[in-house]
Design a protein around this motif. Structure first.
Motif, PDB file in Angstrom:
ATOM      1  N   SER A 122       0.566  -1.194  -0.372  1.00  0.00           N
ATOM      2  CA  SER A 122      -0.193   0.127  -0.127  1.00  0.00           C
ATOM      3  C   SER A 122       1.252   1.304  -0.130  1.00  0.00           C
ATOM      4  O   SER A 122       0.153   2.297  -0.114  1.00  0.00           O
ATOM      5  N   PHE A 123       2.076   1.299  -0.030  1.00  0.00           N
ATOM      6  CA  PHE A 123       2.901   2.532   0.235  1.00  0.00           C
ATOM      7  C   PHE A 123       4.138   2.397  -0.687  1.00  0.00           C
ATOM      8  O   PHE A 123       5.023   3.356  -0.034  1.00  0.00           O
ATOM      9  N   CYS A 124       4.208   1.417  -1.865  1.00  0.00           N
ATOM     10  CA  CYS A 124       4.805   1.626  -2.726  1.00  0.00           C
ATOM     11  C   CYS A 124       5.000   1.921  -3.969  1.00  0.00           C
ATOM     12  O   CYS A 124       3.829   1.062  -4.644  1.00  0.00           O
ATOM     13  N   MET A 170      12.726  -1.892  -8.248  1.00  0.00           N
ATOM     14  CA  MET A 170      11.326  -2.297  -9.105  1.00  0.00           C
ATOM     15  C   MET A 170      11.603  -3.653  -8.626  1.00  0.00           C
ATOM     16  O   MET A 170      12.357  -4.498  -9.213  1.00  0.00           O
ATOM     17  N   GLY A 171       9.964  -4.026  -8.748  1.00  0.00           N
ATOM     18  CA  GLY A 171       9.754  -5.840  -8.359  1.00  0.00           C
ATOM     19  C   GLY A 171      10.137  -6.963  -7.049  1.00  0.00           C
ATOM     20  O   GLY A 171      10.726  -6.013  -6.714  1.00  0.00           O
ATOM     21  N   GLU A 172       9.462  -7.309  -7.720  1.00  0.00           N
ATOM     22  CA  GLU A 172       9.813  -8.428  -6.809  1.00  0.00           C
ATOM     23  C   GLU A 172      10.819  -9.853  -7.080  1.00  0.00           C
ATOM     24  O   GLU A 172       9.930 -10.599  -7.353  1.00  0.00           O
ATOM     25  N   LEU A 202      18.982 -10.082  -1.608  1.00  0.00           N
ATOM     26  CA  LEU A 202      17.937  -9.493  -1.708  1.00  0.00           C
ATOM     27  C   LEU A 202      17.440  -9.658  -0.898  1.00  0.00           C
ATOM     28  O   LEU A 202      17.235 -10.030   0.361  1.00  0.00           O
ATOM     29  N   SER A 203      16.209  -8.627  -1.456  1.00  0.00           N
ATOM     30  CA  SER A 203      14.931  -8.548  -0.473  1.00  0.00           C
ATOM     31  C   SER A 203      13.616  -8.934  -1.359  1.00  0.00           C
ATOM     32  O   SER A 203      13.089  -8.495  -2.599  1.00  0.00           O
ATOM     33  N   THR A 204      12.841  -9.637  -0.295  1.00  0.00           N
ATOM     34  CA  THR A 204      12.056  -9.875  -0.850  1.00  0.00           C
ATOM     35  C   THR A 204      10.740  -9.944  -0.122  1.00  0.00           C
ATOM     36  O   THR A 204      10.633  -9.761   1.083  1.00  0.00           O
ATOM     37  N   VAL A 224      14.098  -9.005   4.685  1.00  0.00           N
ATOM     38  CA  VAL A 224      12.767  -8.765   4.215  1.00  0.00           C
ATOM     39  C   VAL A 224      11.935  -7.970   4.669  1.00  0.00           C
ATOM     40  O   VAL A 224      12.217  -7.148   5.373  1.00  0.00           O
ATOM     41  N   SER A 225      11.042  -7.419   3.560  1.00  0.00           N
ATOM     42  CA  SER A 225      10.999  -6.012   3.630  1.00  0.00           C
ATOM     43  C   SER A 225       9.274  -6.937   4.687  1.00  0.00           C
ATOM     44  O   SER A 225       7.884  -7.135   4.874  1.00  0.00           O
ATOM     45  N   LEU A 226       9.258  -6.713   6.289  1.00  0.00           N
ATOM     46  CA  LEU A 226       8.275  -6.769   7.401  1.00  0.00           C
ATOM     47  C   LEU A 226       7.408  -5.749   7.728  1.00  0.00           C
ATOM     48  O   LEU A 226       6.190  -6.369   7.081  1.00  0.00           O
ATOM     49  N   HIS A 227       7.717  -4.993   8.243  1.00  0.00           N
ATOM     50  CA  HIS A 227       6.829  -3.854   7.676  1.00  0.00           C
ATOM     51  C   HIS A 227       5.145  -3.897   8.883  1.00  0.00           C
ATOM     52  O   HIS A 227       4.993  -2.282   8.937  1.00  0.00           O
ATOM     53  N   ALA A 228       5.194  -4.844   9.012  1.00  0.00           N
ATOM     54  CA  ALA A 228       4.103  -4.752  10.205  1.00  0.00           C
ATOM     55  C   ALA A 228       4.467  -5.712  11.675  1.00  0.00           C
ATOM     56  O   ALA A 228       5.191  -6.727  10.464  1.00  0.00           O
ATOM     57  N   MET A 268      15.938  -7.579   8.712  1.00  0.00           N
ATOM     58  CA  MET A 268      14.353  -7.361   8.646  1.00  0.00           C
ATOM     59  C   MET A 268      14.377  -5.376   8.351  1.00  0.00           C
ATOM     60  O   MET A 268      14.329  -4.450   8.953  1.00  0.00           O
ATOM     61  N   GLU A 269      13.004  -5.242   6.852  1.00  0.00           N
ATOM     62  CA  GLU A 269      13.234  -3.994   6.448  1.00  0.00           C
ATOM     63  C   GLU A 269      11.578  -3.303   7.258  1.00  0.00           C
ATOM     64  O   GLU A 269      10.637  -4.097   6.908  1.00  0.00           O
ATOM     65  N   TYR A 270      11.501  -2.429   7.455  1.00  0.00           N
ATOM     66  CA  TYR A 270      10.422  -2.109   8.016  1.00  0.00           C
ATOM     67  C   TYR A 270      10.440  -0.275   8.127  1.00  0.00           C
ATOM     68  O   TYR A 270      11.479   0.491   8.235  1.00  0.00           O
ATOM     69  N   PHE A 302       9.081   6.492   5.615  1.00  0.00           N
ATOM     70  CA  PHE A 302       8.262   6.534   4.414  1.00  0.00           C
ATOM     71  C   PHE A 302       9.019   7.660   3.508  1.00  0.00           C
ATOM     72  O   PHE A 302       9.156   8.945   3.795  1.00  0.00           O
ATOM     73  N   ASN A 303       9.195   6.832   2.356  1.00  0.00           N
ATOM     74  CA  ASN A 303       9.749   8.005   1.539  1.00  0.00           C
ATOM     75  C   ASN A 303       7.928   8.557   0.358  1.00  0.00           C
ATOM     76  O   ASN A 303       7.678   7.580  -0.330  1.00  0.00           O
ATOM     77  N   PRO A 304       7.827   9.572   0.517  1.00  0.00           N
ATOM     78  CA  PRO A 304       6.150  10.051  -0.400  1.00  0.00           C
ATOM     79  C   PRO A 304       6.508  10.300  -1.231  1.00  0.00           C
ATOM     80  O   PRO A 304       7.241  10.437  -1.715  1.00  0.00           O
TER      81      PRO A 304
HETATM   82  N1  SAH Z   1      10.026  -5.972  -3.754  1.00  0.00           N
HETATM   83  C1  SAH Z   1      10.762  -5.946  -2.840  1.00  0.00           C
HETATM   84  C2  SAH Z   1      11.959  -5.863  -2.852  1.00  0.00           C
HETATM   85  C3  SAH Z   1      11.554  -3.785  -3.722  1.00  0.00           C
HETATM   86  S1  SAH Z   1      11.029  -2.911  -2.495  1.00  0.00           S
HETATM   87  C4  SAH Z   1      10.458  -5.940  -1.285  1.00  0.00           C
HETATM   88  O1  SAH Z   1       9.350  -5.848  -0.767  1.00  0.00           O
HETATM   89  O2  SAH Z   1      11.584  -6.713  -0.467  1.00  0.00           O
HETATM   90  C5  SAH Z   1      12.490  -2.398  -1.829  1.00  0.00           C
HETATM   91  C6  SAH Z   1      12.324  -1.388  -0.598  1.00  0.00           C
HETATM   92  O3  SAH Z   1      11.945  -0.393  -0.604  1.00  0.00           O
HETATM   93  C7  SAH Z   1      11.349  -2.665   0.531  1.00  0.00           C
HETATM   94  O4  SAH Z   1      11.785  -2.801   1.716  1.00  0.00           O
HETATM   95  C8  SAH Z   1      10.228  -1.679   0.890  1.00  0.00           C
HETATM   96  O5  SAH Z   1       9.232  -1.722   1.271  1.00  0.00           O
HETATM   97  C9  SAH Z   1      10.469  -0.419   0.363  1.00  0.00           C
HETATM   98  N2  SAH Z   1       9.892   0.945  -0.178  1.00  0.00           N
HETATM   99  C10 SAH Z   1       9.054   0.451  -0.264  1.00  0.00           C
HETATM  100  N3  SAH Z   1       8.162   2.027  -0.759  1.00  0.00           N
HETATM  101  C11 SAH Z   1       8.674   2.820   0.050  1.00  0.00           C
HETATM  102  C12 SAH Z   1       8.039   3.767   0.717  1.00  0.00           C
HETATM  103  N4  SAH Z   1       7.289   4.488  -0.306  1.00  0.00           N
HETATM  104  N5  SAH Z   1       9.093   4.673   1.242  1.00  0.00           N
HETATM  105  C13 SAH Z   1       9.625   3.416   2.615  1.00  0.00           C
HETATM  106  N6  SAH Z   1      10.556   2.491   1.522  1.00  0.00           N
HETATM  107  C14 SAH Z   1       9.452   1.835   0.591  1.00  0.00           C
END
Ligand code: SAH
Ligand code: SF4
Length: 383
Positions: A122-124, A170-172, A202-204, A224-228, A268-270, A302-304
């Motif tokens: 939702s934030f990407c 860009m991309g998964e 590798l980020s997933t 890992v893109s955890l975020h929650a 863990m990316e958050y 968050f990057n707007p």
């Molecule tokens: N699809 C993969 C790799 C690409 S995204 C993944 O989701 O891990 C790379 C990172 O940027 C991820 O952690 C993603 O959640 C984060 N990201 C995406 N949109 C963002 C935003 N608007 N602000 C900050 N980080 C963001």
């Protein structure tokens, strides 16, 4: 008669073994692959004539059946902080973005694996673009090639500007599995980009079955893109969580650490979204969730982007979240925003691409319309 470009094999997309097999298939010695790999990835050469340690006959033969074709650079931008961004144009007119972030001795290249993304976090902003297509190996590796070439040939000691690569563009990446694996093999290879396994990440977003397959195929760092910290919130922010919930994702992370059995941790990316996942109770839940996972936490303010509906928390809030995790014993860093003056920050990789991608789609439809005499549809309908 010479083979046309469409029939030629693009050597940029072959790993060492595939290139050796290729040479064998044209009746040449396998070691030729090593010479050619160095010309391609180290010297950035795209013309067989320049490969001075190959005989004339071999150079002619290669030019007849093969090519070295990187993506076209549509735009190269330079940020005030040293970050560089390339918008590269692929064969069918689609574009993707690649970012280089210098930091002292380190130079990190952020590489894309797909045009757009189907997972719609939702934030990407990449997610908002929808999925267009997977990149080929040559298109993934081509991003390293373009970046490497833009810095010129490395010095005699072989010092390269790109020391680290992250599959975080860009991309998964795990949804373009085979191509990403082959591309990462070339990135790791000494005759390719020579990036050490710890420096290739590798980020997933958590495609659990492919995570296990990844561990069987290649040894790279995992983010890992955890975020929650709970399923309810993660279902909303990272919809693929409905398919692979936290319990399974955490087990897959534990398996990564167990399998390689060294001191490594999962990053863990958050992403911090004000009022959404950055409260005190979220930090507490996160501590509980990760208590048995050897991990470090990377907080990403968050990057707007336009109409995202989210806000970045202020520095104090971010710092409080970080400190709570640190008190609990987690190595916790806050990712500094780099290159936002050229729209190169995480999650901003889309703007210029989208316009061009849409133009490309419209152009393709026009061609198709000419050929088939079909009426034009709205090119942006599925976006
Ligand atoms: N699809 C993969 C790799 C690409 S995204 C993944 O989701 O891990 C790379 C990172 O940027 C991820 O952690 C993603 O959640 C984060 N990201 C995406 N949109 C963002 C935003 N608007 N602000 C900050 N980080 C963001
Ligand atoms: Fe895709 Fe990653 Fe963006 Fe989610 S954060 S939409 S998985 S690129």
């Amino acid at each position: 008669m010479s083979a046309s470009t469409a029939e030629k094999i693009n050597l940029l997309g072959l790993n060492r073994v595939q290139l050796e097999d290729f040479f064998e298939s044209i009746g040449e010695k396998r070691f030729r692959a090593h010479q050619v790999m160095k010309w391609i990835h180290f010297f950035g050469v795209d013309n067989f004539e320049d490969m001075s340690n190959l005989g004339k006959a071999l150079r002619t033969k290669l030019a007849d059946v093969a090519e070295i074709r990187g993506p076209d650079v549509e735009l190269e931008s330079f940020s005030q902080d040293g970050t560089r961004k390339w918008v590269v144009r692929l064969d069918n007119g689609n574009c993707v973005e690649t970012v280089f972030i210098p930091d002292g001795d380190r130079g990190t290249l952020c590489v894309s694996s797909q045009v757009g993304c189907a997972l719609d976090c939702s934030f990407c902003s990449t997610g908002k673009q929808g999925f267009q297509r997977d990149l080929t190996v040559a298109e993934i590796v081509g991003q390293c090639w373009v970046a490497h070439k833009s810095f010129g040939v490395p010095d005699n000691k072989g010092h390269r500007h790109v020391t680290n690569i992250v599959m975080m563009g860009m991309g998964e990446p795990l949804l373009n599995f085979e191509n990403v694996i082959t591309a990462m093999e070339i990135m790791k290879d000494d005759l390719g980009y020579g990036v050490a396994k710890k420096r290739l990440t590798l980020s997933t977003s958590g495609i659990v079955p492919q995570m296990y397959e990844l561990y069987d195929r290649i040894d790279v760092a995992l983010a890992v893109s955890l975020h929650a910290p709970n399923d309810e919130l993660r279902d909303e922010l990272v919809p693929v969580n409905r398919k692979y919930p936290l319990k399974d994702l955490i087990a897959a992370c534990q398996e990564y650490v167990r399998k390689f059995n060294d001191s490594r941790r999962v990053t863990m990316e958050y992403v911090l979204l004000e009022g959404v996942n950055d409260k005190f109770e979220h930090a507490e839940e996160l501590i509980e969730l990760l208590k048995d996972v050897p991990s470090k936490i990377n907080l990403i303010p968050f990057n707007p982007f336009p109409n995202s509906g989210y806000r970045r928390p202020n520095g104090l809030r971010t710092r409080a979240f970080q400190e709570r995790l640190q008190q609990a014993g987690f190595v916790t860093t806050v990712r500094t925003t780099r290159g936002d003056d050229i729209d190169a920050a995480c999650g901003q990789l889309v703007g210029q691409v989208q316009d061009r991608t849409r133009r490309a789609a419209q152009w393709q439809q026009k061609v198709q319309q000419k050929q088939n005499k079909i009426p034009l549809h709205d090119a942006s309908a599925n976006r």
